[in-house]
Design a protein around this motif. Structure first.
Motif, short mmCIF file in Angstrom:
data_model
loop_
_atom_site.label_atom_id
_atom_site.label_comp_id
_atom_site.label_asym_id
_atom_site.label_seq_id
_atom_site.Cartn_x
_atom_site.Cartn_y
_atom_site.Cartn_z
N ARG A 5 23.80 -35.05 19.50
CA ARG A 5 23.14 -36.23 20.06
C ARG A 5 23.44 -37.47 19.23
NH1 ARG A 5 17.51 -38.27 19.24
NH2 ARG A 5 16.85 -39.39 21.13
N ALA A 6 23.40 -37.33 17.91
CA ALA A 6 23.71 -38.46 17.03
C ALA A 6 25.15 -38.93 17.24
CB ALA A 6 23.49 -38.07 15.57
N VAL A 7 26.07 -37.99 17.44
CA VAL A 7 27.46 -38.33 17.71
C VAL A 7 27.58 -39.19 18.97
CG1 VAL A 7 29.67 -37.36 18.47
CG2 VAL A 7 28.52 -36.41 16.48
N THR A 8 26.90 -38.78 20.03
CA THR A 8 27.03 -39.50 21.29
C THR A 8 26.39 -40.89 21.22
OG1 THR A 8 25.01 -38.50 22.23
CG2 THR A 8 27.10 -37.35 22.59
N VAL A 9 25.29 -41.01 20.48
CA VAL A 9 24.65 -42.32 20.31
C VAL A 9 25.58 -43.26 19.55
CG1 VAL A 9 22.76 -43.55 19.16
CG2 VAL A 9 22.29 -41.46 20.46
N ALA A 10 26.13 -42.80 18.44
CA ALA A 10 27.00 -43.64 17.62
C ALA A 10 28.29 -44.01 18.35
CB ALA A 10 27.33 -42.93 16.32
N SER A 11 28.82 -43.09 19.15
CA SER A 11 30.08 -43.34 19.84
C SER A 11 29.97 -44.50 20.81
CB SER A 11 30.51 -42.09 20.61
OG SER A 11 30.75 -41.00 19.75
N ALA A 12 28.78 -44.75 21.34
CA ALA A 12 28.60 -45.77 22.37
C ALA A 12 28.18 -47.13 21.83
CB ALA A 12 27.56 -45.29 23.38
N LEU A 13 28.07 -47.28 20.52
CA LEU A 13 27.60 -48.54 19.97
C LEU A 13 28.65 -49.64 20.07
CD1 LEU A 13 25.69 -47.40 16.76
CD2 LEU A 13 24.73 -48.02 18.98
N GLY A 14 28.18 -50.87 20.31
CA GLY A 14 29.07 -52.02 20.34
C GLY A 14 29.71 -52.23 21.69
N THR A 15 30.47 -53.33 21.80
CA THR A 15 31.11 -53.67 23.07
C THR A 15 32.40 -52.91 23.31
OG1 THR A 15 32.24 -55.53 22.01
CG2 THR A 15 30.11 -55.99 23.04
N THR A 16 32.92 -52.25 22.28
CA THR A 16 34.09 -51.39 22.41
C THR A 16 34.04 -50.33 21.33
OG1 THR A 16 36.52 -51.28 22.38
CG2 THR A 16 35.49 -52.94 20.97
N SER A 17 34.59 -49.17 21.65
CA SER A 17 34.69 -48.10 20.66
C SER A 17 36.12 -47.95 20.14
CB SER A 17 34.23 -46.76 21.27
OG SER A 17 35.07 -46.40 22.36
N ALA A 18 36.97 -48.93 20.44
CA ALA A 18 38.39 -48.82 20.13
C ALA A 18 38.66 -48.63 18.64
CB ALA A 18 39.14 -50.04 20.64
N TYR A 19 37.81 -49.21 17.79
CA TYR A 19 38.05 -49.16 16.34
C TYR A 19 36.99 -48.32 15.61
CZ TYR A 19 41.44 -52.78 17.29
OH TYR A 19 42.52 -53.48 17.78
N THR A 20 36.21 -47.55 16.36
CA THR A 20 35.11 -46.78 15.78
C THR A 20 35.57 -45.41 15.29
OG1 THR A 20 33.49 -47.88 17.23
CG2 THR A 20 32.82 -45.81 16.20
N TRP A 21 35.15 -45.09 14.06
CA TRP A 21 35.29 -43.76 13.48
C TRP A 21 33.89 -43.23 13.20
CZ3 TRP A 21 39.83 -41.62 10.51
CH2 TRP A 21 41.03 -42.25 10.87
N LEU A 22 33.75 -41.91 13.14
CA LEU A 22 32.47 -41.30 12.82
C LEU A 22 32.57 -40.50 11.53
CD1 LEU A 22 31.33 -40.00 16.33
CD2 LEU A 22 30.85 -42.21 15.26
N LYS A 23 31.52 -40.59 10.72
CA LYS A 23 31.43 -39.87 9.45
C LYS A 23 30.24 -38.92 9.57
CE LYS A 23 30.89 -40.98 4.48
NZ LYS A 23 29.47 -40.93 4.06
N MET A 24 30.55 -37.62 9.65
CA MET A 24 29.54 -36.62 9.98
C MET A 24 29.57 -35.45 9.00
SD MET A 24 27.77 -37.41 12.75
CE MET A 24 27.21 -35.80 13.32
N PRO A 25 28.46 -34.73 8.89
CA PRO A 25 28.42 -33.58 7.97
C PRO A 25 29.09 -32.35 8.57
CG PRO A 25 26.30 -33.84 9.04
CD PRO A 25 27.13 -35.01 9.48
N SER A 26 29.46 -31.42 7.71
CA SER A 26 29.87 -30.11 8.18
C SER A 26 28.64 -29.43 8.79
CB SER A 26 30.44 -29.28 7.03
OG SER A 26 29.48 -29.16 5.99
N CYS A 27 28.88 -28.45 9.65
CA CYS A 27 27.76 -27.85 10.37
C CYS A 27 28.13 -26.44 10.83
CB CYS A 27 27.37 -28.73 11.56
SG CYS A 27 28.75 -29.16 12.64
N ASP A 28 27.15 -25.75 11.40
CA ASP A 28 27.36 -24.36 11.80
C ASP A 28 28.21 -24.23 13.05
OD1 ASP A 28 25.87 -23.43 9.66
OD2 ASP A 28 24.00 -23.39 10.79
N GLU A 29 28.13 -25.21 13.94
CA GLU A 29 28.90 -25.16 15.18
C GLU A 29 29.72 -26.44 15.33
OE1 GLU A 29 26.92 -22.95 18.66
OE2 GLU A 29 25.23 -23.94 17.68
#
Length: 303
Positions: free
Chosen positions: A205-229
């Motif tokens: 859910r956090a990934v999807t929220v962050a991906s949609a921020l701003g007027t464009t996602s063209a230059y967006t990267w995500l920094k996320m933790p390792s996880c079980d799945e």
């Protein structure tokens, strides 16, 4: 042992700070920039050093580990000298000190933007932008800006942080600069202590929220933790991702194993790790960094 800053080098840095503030702007202007964000192998490995700006000084059992600035800089310079390390993610003060010490030539430099949600503060989720902004990242010739987005549905301080991050994403994109968002879902336990939600649904859910921020996602990267799945969490976006180190665990091998599983995901491009590598239990920064670099190289070859 970390690379040493000699007494003469330290005195020169202090003298420059006190008498030649213009040297900082000169260092920004003269820095040799890298050819791009990614290495020849298509990966990126950054050392994170923006924790002190948020008042987060602890590493492991040492509550004041990052309070020693000379020691922190020596550890950073050791990490930056190792093969496979591409650059640093830091607050303005640390970036400028590394620049004045000549440690950032040809390196990727990502500026930390919001550090106002101080560690342990009552307002911590209202994470104000108190560091670099998009205009200064452009003017200082950095490769991008990073923002922390902690999400707590029960804390109203989350809302202004989301809004500020969206604005920063838009402004960085206007300059064609990477916006690195670190979206982390949290909740407060019965004692009021913030706890990271590590379940798959909350992370995705956090990934999807962050991906949609701003007027464009063209230059967006995500920094996320390792996880079980990781295939589910990192499969929630097409954006390039990097794996964060997180809070250092007591077993470095376990940390590496956890990162390794996540690094194999198609959307993952690299690692951004701070305290886990800068303050390893055995004190050997070079060995810790080399192990992480080797892990990233193996994952890159496998994908």
């Amino acid at each position: 042992m970390p690379q040493q800053i000699s007494d003469d080098e330290w005195r020169r840095l202090l003298q420059t700070r006190a008498t030649r503030p213009e040297a900082v702007a000169e260092a920004y202007a003269q820095r040799r920039r890298p050819a791009g964000l990614l290495s020849d192998d298509g990966t990126i490995f950054l050392v994170a050093a923006d924790h002190p700006a948020r008042g987060s000084l602890a590493s492991g059992t040492d509550a004041m580990a990052m309070a020693n600035r000379r020691g922190l800089l020596e550890r950073l310079m050791t990490a930056l000298s190792r093969p496979g390390v591409d650059g640093v993610l830091g607050s303005p003060d640390i970036v400028e000190e590394l620049l004045l010490l000549g440690a950032l030539e040809g390196r990727v430099v990502v500026g930390s933007m919001n550090r106002g949600g101080l560690d342990g503060a009552a307002w911590t989720m209202d994470d104000r932008f108190t560091g670099y902004d998009a205009a200064s990242i452009k003017a200082c010739r950095l490769e991008g800006g990073k923002m922390l987005l902690r999400i707590d549905d029960e804390d109203a301080g989350t809302a202004p942080t989301i809004h500020a991050c969206a604005r920063a994403v838009t402004e960085l994109a206007q300059h064609k600069l990477m916006a690195m968002i670190e979206p982390l879902p949290y909740h407060r336990d019965t004692s009021g202590f913030l706890v990271l939600r590590k379940d798959t649904a909350s992370l995705a859910r956090a990934v999807t929220v962050a991906s949609a921020l701003g007027t464009t996602s063209a230059y967006t990267w995500l920094k996320m933790p390792s996880c079980d799945e990781p295939e589910v969490v990192y499969g929630a976006t097409s954006l390039p991702c990097v794996v964060l180190g997180g809070v250092p665990g007591p077993d470095p091998e376990a940390d590496l194993a956890s990162w390794g599983r996540t690094l194999c995901q198609d959307s993952v491009r690299g690692l951004v790790v701070g305290r886990t590598l800068l303050y390893p239990p055995d004190g050997d920064v070079a060995r810790a960094v080399d192990a992480a670099a080797a892990l990233l190289a193996r994952a890159s070859r496998a994908t």
